[in-house]
Design a protein around this motif. Sequence first.
Motif, PDB file in Angstrom:
ATOM      1  N   ALA A 187      -6.852  21.267  -9.026  1.00 45.39           N
ATOM      2  CA  ALA A 187      -6.677  20.597  -7.530  1.00 45.39           C
ATOM      3  C   ALA A 187      -7.991  19.759  -7.469  1.00 45.39           C
ATOM      4  O   ALA A 187      -7.863  18.727  -6.792  1.00 45.39           O
ATOM      5  CB  ALA A 187      -6.289  21.608  -6.616  1.00 45.39           C
ATOM      6  N   ASP A 188      -9.005  20.231  -7.838  1.00 45.78           N
ATOM      7  CA  ASP A 188     -10.375  19.236  -7.703  1.00 45.78           C
ATOM      8  C   ASP A 188     -10.261  18.150  -8.183  1.00 45.78           C
ATOM      9  O   ASP A 188     -10.389  17.103  -7.837  1.00 45.78           O
ATOM     10  CB  ASP A 188     -11.462  20.179  -7.914  1.00 45.78           C
ATOM     11  N   TYR A 194      -7.468  16.529  -9.351  1.00 47.94           N
ATOM     12  CA  TYR A 194      -6.614  15.529  -8.587  1.00 47.94           C
ATOM     13  C   TYR A 194      -7.274  14.854  -7.467  1.00 47.94           C
ATOM     14  O   TYR A 194      -6.936  13.813  -7.032  1.00 47.94           O
ATOM     15  CB  TYR A 194      -5.228  16.519  -8.244  1.00 47.94           C
ATOM     16  N   ALA A 195      -7.790  15.932  -6.722  1.00 48.25           N
ATOM     17  CA  ALA A 195      -8.455  15.194  -5.431  1.00 48.25           C
ATOM     18  C   ALA A 195      -9.498  14.141  -5.882  1.00 48.25           C
ATOM     19  O   ALA A 195      -9.570  13.123  -5.040  1.00 48.25           O
ATOM     20  CB  ALA A 195      -9.271  16.500  -4.502  1.00 48.25           C
ATOM     21  N   ALA A 230      -7.656  11.392  -5.730  1.00 48.05           N
ATOM     22  CA  ALA A 230      -6.684  10.967  -4.676  1.00 48.05           C
ATOM     23  C   ALA A 230      -5.115  11.041  -4.972  1.00 48.05           C
ATOM     24  O   ALA A 230      -4.531  10.452  -4.561  1.00 48.05           O
ATOM     25  CB  ALA A 230      -6.951   9.521  -3.950  1.00 48.05           C
ATOM     26  N   ASP A 231      -4.930  12.173  -5.945  1.00 47.25           N
ATOM     27  CA  ASP A 231      -3.744  12.162  -6.302  1.00 47.25           C
ATOM     28  C   ASP A 231      -3.125  13.547  -5.362  1.00 47.25           C
ATOM     29  O   ASP A 231      -3.144  14.508  -6.018  1.00 47.25           O
ATOM     30  CB  ASP A 231      -3.521  12.579  -7.789  1.00 47.25           C
ATOM     31  N   THR A 232      -2.438  13.178  -4.239  1.00 48.30           N
ATOM     32  CA  THR A 232      -2.004  14.188  -3.500  1.00 48.30           C
ATOM     33  C   THR A 232      -0.773  14.868  -4.028  1.00 48.30           C
ATOM     34  O   THR A 232      -0.766  15.997  -3.862  1.00 48.30           O
ATOM     35  CB  THR A 232      -1.537  13.509  -2.151  1.00 48.30           C
ATOM     36  N   LYS A 233       0.108  14.302  -4.772  1.00 54.40           N
ATOM     37  CA  LYS A 233       1.170  15.045  -5.513  1.00 54.40           C
ATOM     38  C   LYS A 233       0.672  15.873  -6.419  1.00 54.40           C
ATOM     39  O   LYS A 233       1.253  17.048  -6.673  1.00 54.40           O
ATOM     40  CB  LYS A 233       2.286  13.797  -6.202  1.00 54.40           C
ATOM     41  N   ILE A 256      -2.271  17.559  -6.260  1.00 53.77           N
ATOM     42  CA  ILE A 256      -2.830  18.574  -5.404  1.00 53.77           C
ATOM     43  C   ILE A 256      -1.566  19.414  -4.949  1.00 53.77           C
ATOM     44  O   ILE A 256      -1.847  20.815  -5.083  1.00 53.77           O
ATOM     45  CB  ILE A 256      -3.580  18.098  -4.352  1.00 53.77           C
ATOM     46  N   LEU A 257      -0.406  19.100  -4.548  1.00 53.45           N
ATOM     47  CA  LEU A 257       0.796  19.828  -4.103  1.00 53.45           C
ATOM     48  C   LEU A 257       1.185  20.601  -5.255  1.00 53.45           C
ATOM     49  O   LEU A 257       1.673  21.913  -5.112  1.00 53.45           O
ATOM     50  CB  LEU A 257       1.717  19.070  -3.603  1.00 53.45           C
ATOM     51  N   ARG A 258       1.158  20.149  -6.461  1.00 51.65           N
ATOM     52  CA  ARG A 258       1.698  20.871  -7.530  1.00 51.65           C
ATOM     53  C   ARG A 258       0.840  21.964  -7.944  1.00 51.65           C
ATOM     54  O   ARG A 258       1.183  23.088  -8.587  1.00 51.65           O
ATOM     55  CB  ARG A 258       2.004  19.847  -8.823  1.00 51.65           C
TER      56      ARG A 258
END
Length: 249
Positions: free
Chosen positions: A125-126, A128-129, A132-135, A137-139
């Motif tokens: 998630a870090d 992805y953050a 700036a990939d919010t999808k 992060i959700l996955r």
Amino acid sequence: MSVLMLAVCMGFYYWFCRLRFGYTFSSMLLQPVVIGVFVGLLTGNMPLAMKIGAGLQLVYLGVTSTPGGNVPSDPALAGCIAIPLGVMSNMTPEVAIALAIPFGVIGVFVDQLRRSTNAVWVHMADRYAEKADTKGILRAAFLYPAIAGLVIRFPIVFAIDFFGVTAVEKLIAVLPQWLMHSFEIMGGILPALGFAITLSVIGKKSLIPFFITGFFAVMYLKLDTMAVAIFATCVALLLGLFQLKEEAI
């Protein structure tokens, strides 16, 4: 329902109730008494499933998450294994309860394994953050942990429930009567232990008279649990009302 389908359903149930999609909903599903309802619907033997589930619920009545979310035992794993095994093998509730306790302890180690894998998704998630990939992060927050939880939790419940019925039936057939009676005694003591843990957690000297009143209401007035619960609710509401009036004065 066949043993295979029951094992599959219980494996998915254990996985789903531990997903933590809403703490109130998940906390309800992982309780043995709720698992007993689910097993009763699947097996068609609701009375025995509820007797085992209700007895097991008393054992885990005082089990709460300590700071950090760790628990000393896992009532969900204990219920998802002991209740279907007890119903399919036609155990007495006391024997099924005694059987459940070791599985509850195993559930703690299963949860620690799941927590260890979560570190992978946090670092993912870090990354992805940073993009700036919010999808993504959700996955990493929901989808991947759920899949990992399925891989970790489902096989344990499925294997024990599927192969355990035959094994338990054979074991009960060869165990001597005195040993079975010992299991029944231990299973009868464990709910009292659950009450004792609850009292040690929430017990206050000022509340002891209420516990004693409830006990004697059941033992000597022969009131059932529902009647005592209704009267206790009314007393609690009246005490709260009187306290509000005193504060207003």
